[in-house]
Write an enzyme that holds these catalytic residues in place. Structure first.
Site, PDB file in Angstrom:
ATOM      1  N   CYS A 111       5.158  13.663  -0.186  1.00  0.00           N
ATOM      2  CA  CYS A 111       5.250  12.337  -0.818  1.00  0.00           C
ATOM      3  C   CYS A 111       4.522  11.313   0.045  1.00  0.00           C
ATOM      4  O   CYS A 111       4.083  10.287  -0.434  1.00  0.00           O
ATOM      5  CB  CYS A 111       6.688  11.940  -0.992  1.00  0.00           C
ATOM      6  SG  CYS A 111       7.582  11.934   0.572  1.00  0.00           S
ATOM      7  N   LYS A 144      21.647  20.525  -4.679  1.00  0.00           N
ATOM      8  CA  LYS A 144      20.829  21.376  -5.542  1.00  0.00           C
ATOM      9  C   LYS A 144      19.381  21.414  -5.066  1.00  0.00           C
ATOM     10  O   LYS A 144      18.597  20.523  -5.349  1.00  0.00           O
ATOM     11  CB  LYS A 144      20.847  20.882  -6.996  1.00  0.00           C
ATOM     12  CG  LYS A 144      20.270  21.915  -7.956  1.00  0.00           C
ATOM     13  CD  LYS A 144      19.727  21.330  -9.243  1.00  0.00           C
ATOM     14  CE  LYS A 144      18.338  20.809  -9.105  1.00  0.00           C
ATOM     15  NZ  LYS A 144      17.353  21.868  -8.630  1.00  0.00           N
ATOM     16  N   GLU A 169      14.121   8.830  -4.443  1.00  0.00           N
ATOM     17  CA  GLU A 169      13.044   8.918  -3.444  1.00  0.00           C
ATOM     18  C   GLU A 169      11.924   9.688  -4.137  1.00  0.00           C
ATOM     19  O   GLU A 169      12.049  10.901  -4.344  1.00  0.00           O
ATOM     20  CB  GLU A 169      13.549   9.691  -2.227  1.00  0.00           C
ATOM     21  CG  GLU A 169      14.526   8.926  -1.375  1.00  0.00           C
ATOM     22  CD  GLU A 169      13.814   8.117  -0.303  1.00  0.00           C
ATOM     23  OE1 GLU A 169      14.474   7.398   0.435  1.00  0.00           O
ATOM     24  OE2 GLU A 169      12.578   8.217  -0.223  1.00  0.00           O
ATOM     25  N   GLU A 221      -0.554  10.948  -8.607  1.00  0.00           N
ATOM     26  CA  GLU A 221      -0.185  11.761  -7.451  1.00  0.00           C
ATOM     27  C   GLU A 221      -0.714  13.180  -7.641  1.00  0.00           C
ATOM     28  O   GLU A 221      -0.311  13.876  -8.566  1.00  0.00           O
ATOM     29  CB  GLU A 221       1.329  11.801  -7.277  1.00  0.00           C
ATOM     30  CG  GLU A 221       1.750  12.544  -6.024  1.00  0.00           C
ATOM     31  CD  GLU A 221       3.256  12.587  -5.853  1.00  0.00           C
ATOM     32  OE1 GLU A 221       3.958  12.950  -6.810  1.00  0.00           O
ATOM     33  OE2 GLU A 221       3.734  12.237  -4.768  1.00  0.00           O
TER      34      GLU A 221
HETATM   35  O1  TXE Z   1       9.682  17.519  -7.995  1.00  0.00           O
HETATM   36  P1  TXE Z   1      10.432  17.617  -9.371  1.00  0.00           P
HETATM   37  P2  TXE Z   1       9.109  18.741  -7.128  1.00  0.00           P
HETATM   38  C1  TXE Z   1       8.309  14.114  -4.601  1.00  0.00           C
HETATM   39  C2  TXE Z   1       6.829  14.324  -4.516  1.00  0.00           C
HETATM   40  C3  TXE Z   1       6.534  14.960  -5.847  1.00  0.00           C
HETATM   41  C4  TXE Z   1       7.772  15.806  -6.103  1.00  0.00           C
HETATM   42  C5  TXE Z   1       7.470  17.252  -5.802  1.00  0.00           C
HETATM   43  O2  TXE Z   1       6.143  13.143  -4.323  1.00  0.00           O
HETATM   44  O3  TXE Z   1       6.401  13.959  -6.821  1.00  0.00           O
HETATM   45  O4  TXE Z   1       8.778  15.321  -5.230  1.00  0.00           O
HETATM   46  O5  TXE Z   1       8.652  17.972  -5.800  1.00  0.00           O
HETATM   47  C6  TXE Z   1      15.075  19.078 -10.187  1.00  0.00           C
HETATM   48  N1  TXE Z   1      17.593  16.821 -14.053  1.00  0.00           N
HETATM   49  N2  TXE Z   1       8.894  13.974  -3.264  1.00  0.00           N
HETATM   50  O6  TXE Z   1       7.917  19.312  -7.807  1.00  0.00           O
HETATM   51  O7  TXE Z   1       9.762  18.556 -10.308  1.00  0.00           O
HETATM   52  C7  TXE Z   1      14.174  20.184  -9.703  1.00  0.00           C
HETATM   53  O8  TXE Z   1      14.785  21.443  -9.931  1.00  0.00           O
HETATM   54  C8  TXE Z   1      17.947  17.013 -12.760  1.00  0.00           C
HETATM   55  C9  TXE Z   1       9.341  12.642  -2.845  1.00  0.00           C
HETATM   56  O9  TXE Z   1      10.232  19.657  -6.778  1.00  0.00           O
HETATM   57  O10 TXE Z   1      10.667  16.230  -9.780  1.00  0.00           O
HETATM   58  C10 TXE Z   1      14.084  19.843  -8.209  1.00  0.00           C
HETATM   59  O11 TXE Z   1      15.225  20.311  -7.523  1.00  0.00           O
HETATM   60  N3  TXE Z   1      17.177  17.646 -11.839  1.00  0.00           N
HETATM   61  C11 TXE Z   1      10.143  12.673  -1.569  1.00  0.00           C
HETATM   62  C12 TXE Z   1      14.079  18.328  -8.218  1.00  0.00           C
HETATM   63  O12 TXE Z   1      14.606  17.934  -9.484  1.00  0.00           O
HETATM   64  C13 TXE Z   1      15.974  18.107 -12.262  1.00  0.00           C
HETATM   65  C14 TXE Z   1       9.665  13.637  -0.550  1.00  0.00           C
HETATM   66  C15 TXE Z   1      12.690  17.718  -8.057  1.00  0.00           C
HETATM   67  O13 TXE Z   1      11.848  18.323  -9.009  1.00  0.00           O
HETATM   68  C16 TXE Z   1      15.516  17.946 -13.601  1.00  0.00           C
HETATM   69  C17 TXE Z   1       9.313  14.904  -1.118  1.00  0.00           C
HETATM   70  C18 TXE Z   1      16.387  17.270 -14.512  1.00  0.00           C
HETATM   71  N4  TXE Z   1      16.050  17.068 -15.779  1.00  0.00           N
HETATM   72  C19 TXE Z   1       8.880  15.040  -2.426  1.00  0.00           C
HETATM   73  N5  TXE Z   1      14.266  18.508 -13.698  1.00  0.00           N
HETATM   74  C20 TXE Z   1      10.361  11.306  -0.927  1.00  0.00           C
HETATM   75  N6  TXE Z   1      10.035  10.206  -1.568  1.00  0.00           N
HETATM   76  O14 TXE Z   1      10.875  11.266   0.188  1.00  0.00           O
HETATM   77  C21 TXE Z   1      13.975  18.999 -12.470  1.00  0.00           C
HETATM   78  N7  TXE Z   1      14.987  18.766 -11.611  1.00  0.00           N
END
Ligand code: TXE
Length: 459
Positions: free
Chosen positions: A262, A153, A227, A362
């Site tokens: 990240c 997803k 992650e 962050e």
């Molecule tokens: O994250 P979100 P974003 C982290 C980065 C930052 C975030 C940014 O540090 O904090 O990712 O990405 C889905 N149940 N990393 O804004 O909002 C949503 O649709 C299930 C760390 O996208 O948390 C998306 O597909 N899924 C990384 C995904 O979760 C849900 C490297 C992430 O969304 C949901 C890159 C729910 N309730 C970015 N709500 C590393 N550590 O390697 C949302 N989603």
């Protein structure tokens, strides 16, 4: 399902319409994955290895197309086209494990004591918008190599490259349904996590979302690896090569993906003796960034993901300066030809208190906070004073000090005189609120295998 207008961050205008999966489409994807996984695991190890190598070859043939779709996804400059290359590398790396021994046997008193490693069945991989193909590399590749099917997803904010990757999986000859790509938002993601057919969840995203995912996963006691975000400390010691440190710090800080990573080195800790000299070099490198159209190969700095992200980042900058931080460069929305896009200037704040919001939260944007330190102990204390623990960076010529400091830093990855060049050979992941579990290396493969102990009485 719902129809979603995908907004291109470089123009603020729609560049695609995407169908987002709802609970019904998620259920269909999981059902198809269950059937496909049985086909997948019935193949020989060599057949599965060759199919993953085939997929890597198909990805290689489409690198340019995937890079261009990455730009359409989240306006990352085409010059930073590393995501699809990383996907190919991880696929080849993990294909190499499939026909290698992973089990073992232990001497038992009078029986045959076997340790076998088996797949979970169907794994859910949930990716953030800022690197869906990187997560396909780090989570989907090992999950397949371990014998699982994957329901993948991508974020609703960046589904395009992932959808194309799903087509390439079919072109490569993988069993239909083995990789199900289902773009969706929070609702679809939650339905996936709650689905009883999911054996394990690999979640990559923000800590707040991770809390919701972990709660939902308890419904079926589904194991989850996470992650998450970071607030990485970047330590520049007085004996460092200041030119090299300035270039690496600018890249790893506000410039790479406009700080939307990240691994962003968002807390720049500089030793007193070189503070002014280093900042001068650092600001010069930032000033040389080429800002503009992400499809222009000379451009190195693009927009942030959305209007709301831009508003959030600018508010964080304003709050920091109101709290006493000094704005050294940036801090504003770009104007001129870039006005319609979500462009924010690369921003550097000095005189930042490490306990302040800008240093503890962050920002996920092109903003770096500069903090001075006097000696090794203070550098370690400041670096560790964070709820996060994903990456840390050290710049010094003294490798004994680098190793001594690295051992004290509370982070899953420490990079010495280099940037976060994630590779399949090394386990990557976080301490503290940066997550659990590892991706990459043998550790990354074992995350998608269950351990079974079989004892056979031979007497
Ligand atoms: O994250 P979100 P974003 C982290 C980065 C930052 C975030 C940014 O540090 O904090 O990712 O990405 C889905 N149940 N990393 O804004 O909002 C949503 O649709 C299930 C760390 O996208 O948390 C998306 O597909 N899924 C990384 C995904 O979760 C849900 C490297 C992430 O969304 C949901 C890159 C729910 N309730 C970015 N709500 C590393 N550590 O390697 C949302 N989603």
């Amino acid at each position: 399902m719902t129809l979603h207008e995908h907004i291109y961050p470089a123009t603020g205008k729609s560049n695609a319409q995407v169908v987002l999966a709802g609970a019904q489409e998620i259920d269909q994807a999981v059902a198809a994955a269950k059937v496909a996984q049985r086909q997948w695991i019935s193949l020989t190890a060599e057949q599965r290895r060759d199919l993953l190598i085939n997929l890597a070859d198909v990805v290689h043939e489409h690198l340019d197309e995937l890079a261009a779709l990455n730009v359409q996804d989240y306006a990352v400059p085409i010059s930073y086209a590393g995501n699809a290359v990383l996907l190919e590398r991880f696929l080849r790396h993990y294909a190499g494990y499939i026909d290698k021994p992973l089990g073992s046997s232990n001497p038992g008193p009078a029986d045959l004591n076997l340790i076998e490693r088996e797949p979970y069945g169907v794994v859910a991989v949930i990716a953030p918008w800022n690197g869906a193909l990187v997560v396909a590399a780090s989570c989907l590749a090992p999950a397949l190599a371990a014998g699982n099917a994957v329901v993948f997803k991508p974020s609703e904010l960046a589904p395009l490259a992932s959808l194309r990757f799903g087509e390439l999986c079919s072109e490569a000859g993988l069993p239909p349904g083995l990789v199900g790509v289902v773009p969706a938002g929070a609702a679809g993601g939650d339905a996936l996590v709650r689905h009883p057919g999911i054996g394990k969840v690999a979640f990559t995203g923000g800590a707040d979302t991770a809390r919701r995912v972990l709660c939902s996963a308890t419904e079926n006691l589904t194991p989850v690896i996470t992650e998450l975000g970071g607030k990485s400390a970047n330590l520049v010691f007085a004996d460092a090569d200041l030119d090299a440190a300035a270039a690496l710090s600018a890249h790893q800080g506000p410039l790479m993906q406009s700080g939307q990573s990240c691994a962003c080195a968002s807390r720049l800790l500089v030793q007193d003796g070189v503070y002014d000299a280093f900042l001068e070099k650092f600001l010069r490198v930032i000033g040389s960034a080429v800002i503009g159209d992400p499809l222009d190969p000379t451009v190195t700095f693009g927009p942030v993901i959305s209007q709301s992200a831009a508003d959030r980042i600018l508010a964080a900058i304003d709050e920091a300066t109101a709290s006493g931080a000094t704005l050294l460069t940036g801090g504003r929305r770009m104007n001129g030809s870039l006005t319609s896009g979500f462009y924010i200037e690369p921003t550097v704040l000095a005189d930042v208190d490490n306990s302040s919001a800008i240093a503890q939260t962050e920002t996920f944007g092109p903003v770096v906070s500069v903090i001075r330190f006097s000696d090794d102990d203070e550098a370690v204390r400041l670096a560790n004073d964070s709820v996060y623990g994903l990456n840390a960076f050290i710049h010094t010529r003294d490798l004994a000090r680098a190793h001594r400091v690295a051992r004290q830093l509370e982070s899953g990855s420490v990079w010495v005189n280099t940037f976060s060049d994630i590779s399949p050979q090394g386990p990557y992941g976080g301490y503290k609120h940066s997550g659990s579990g590892r991706t990459g290396g043998l550790e990354g493969l074992q995350e998608f295998l269950q351990v079974k102990n079989i004892r056979l009485a031979l007497a």
